[in-house]
Design an enzyme around this catalytic site. Structure first.
Site, PDB file in Angstrom:
ATOM      1  CB  SER A   9      -0.912   0.013   1.223  1.00  7.15           C
ATOM      2  OG  SER A   9      -1.589   1.256   1.312  1.00  7.15           O
ATOM      3  CG  MET A  38      -8.588   6.964   2.120  1.00  8.03           C
ATOM      4  SD  MET A  38      -7.882   6.536   3.715  1.00  8.03           S
ATOM      5  CE  MET A  38      -6.235   7.204   3.536  1.00  8.03           C
ATOM      6  CG  HIS A  67      -9.632   0.513  -1.390  1.00  5.21           C
ATOM      7  ND1 HIS A  67      -9.206   0.245  -0.109  1.00  5.21           N
ATOM      8  CD2 HIS A  67     -10.991   0.635  -1.329  1.00  5.21           C
ATOM      9  CE1 HIS A  67     -10.262   0.220   0.693  1.00  5.21           C
ATOM     10  NE2 HIS A  67     -11.350   0.452  -0.021  1.00  5.21           N
ATOM     11  CG  MET A  69     -11.550   3.570   1.173  1.00  2.65           C
ATOM     12  SD  MET A  69     -10.284   3.365   2.447  1.00  2.65           S
ATOM     13  CE  MET A  69      -8.794   3.487   1.437  1.00  2.65           C
ATOM     14  N   GLY A 143      -9.552   3.845   6.615  1.00  2.00           N
ATOM     15  CA  GLY A 143      -9.250   5.240   6.899  1.00  2.00           C
ATOM     16  C   GLY A 143      -7.826   5.477   7.357  1.00  2.00           C
ATOM     17  N   GLY A 145      -3.822   3.519   8.323  1.00  2.00           N
ATOM     18  CA  GLY A 145      -2.946   2.366   8.373  1.00  2.00           C
ATOM     19  C   GLY A 145      -2.528   2.072   9.805  1.00  2.00           C
ATOM     20  N   GLY A 146      -1.889   0.927   9.989  1.00  5.81           N
ATOM     21  CA  GLY A 146      -1.331   0.588  11.287  1.00  5.81           C
ATOM     22  C   GLY A 146      -2.315   0.050  12.302  1.00  5.81           C
ATOM     23  CG  ASP A 176      -6.108  -2.888   2.823  1.00  2.00           C
ATOM     24  OD1 ASP A 176      -5.163  -2.837   3.625  1.00  2.00           O
ATOM     25  OD2 ASP A 176      -6.490  -1.913   2.154  1.00  2.00           O
TER      26      ASP A 176
END
Length: 218
Positions: A9, A38, A67, A69, A143, A145-146, A176
């Site tokens: 990503s 996003m 992707h 969003m 929305g 990462g991590g 994902d």
């Protein structure tokens, strides 16, 4: 067992040198580049748009896995297709007519995907399988990462693998969110064949070793 593809990503890359980062992961053995779009509305974060995809396209031959969003998504499908997306995925919640949106993506000459949030049931796909090239299971809420992997999504992955097999179609099953060397084996065992990895790749000192580890777990 199908071949496992790794789609790092871009959101986790060093944004001060994105071209270098994309070339580096391709050389390290990445299969796809995952691009999270996003809008600060559909999800609580803002990333980038078609212009960045267009700028990165000359830097890589990897499939660009976009992707979306964003809501509404329909007005922007052509822009992302023209920018260089190979596959465009969107959420059923991002517009009133997911079937028509998928038709539009395919009419643009691109592969089409449907994204299921942790709370989105698999039933939404019941009458869409003939238009779908990819199903993306979000194993975190979209929305940021991590985040930690939501283990309840493993049963959803398994159910979707059964649906894909029953359809007789070549549909990729992607996961994902919180994908690491610890969670990847469970995803693969449940039936996933494409793993999106952000910090697990871009946060590693050796991209090739990280990608190999994710692909090698069984």
């Amino acid at each position: 067992m199908p071949d496992i593809r790794i789609a790092p990503s871009l959101l986790a890359a060093d944004f001060s040198r994105l071209g270098e980062e994309v070339r580096a992961i391709e050389q390290a053995g990445a299969d796809w580049l995952h691009l999270d779009i996003m809008d600060g509305h559909f999800v609580p974060n803002i990333s980038f748009g078609p212009s960045l995809i267009k700028a990165l396209r000359p830097h890589s031959k990897m499939p660009f896995d976009v992707h979306l969003m964003i809501a509404p998504a329909d007005p922007y499908l052509a822009a992302f297709a023209e920018a260089g997306a190979d596959l465009i995925s969107l959420h059923p919640e991002a517009g009133p007519h997911i079937h028509r949106s998928l038709q539009t993506i395919r009419a643009l000459g691109k592969k089409a995907g449907v994204v299921l949030n942790p709370g989105t049931p698999v039933d939404v796909l019941a009458h869409l399988m003939d238009l779908v090239d990819l199903i993306l299971v979000m194993s975190v809420n979209p929305g940021f990462g991590g985040q930690s992997f939501i283990t309840s999504q493993l049963s959803k992955i398994a159910t979707l693998r059964q649906m894909i097999t029953a359809s007789g179609r070549d549909i990729a099953l992607q996961v994902d969110g919180g994908v690491t060397v610890k969670t990847a084996p469970d995803c693969i065992a449940a039936g996933a064949d494409v793993l999106v990895a952000g910090t697990a790749v871009f946060g590693a000192p050796d991209y090739a070793a990280a990608i190999t580890s994710l692909k090698g777990v069984r």
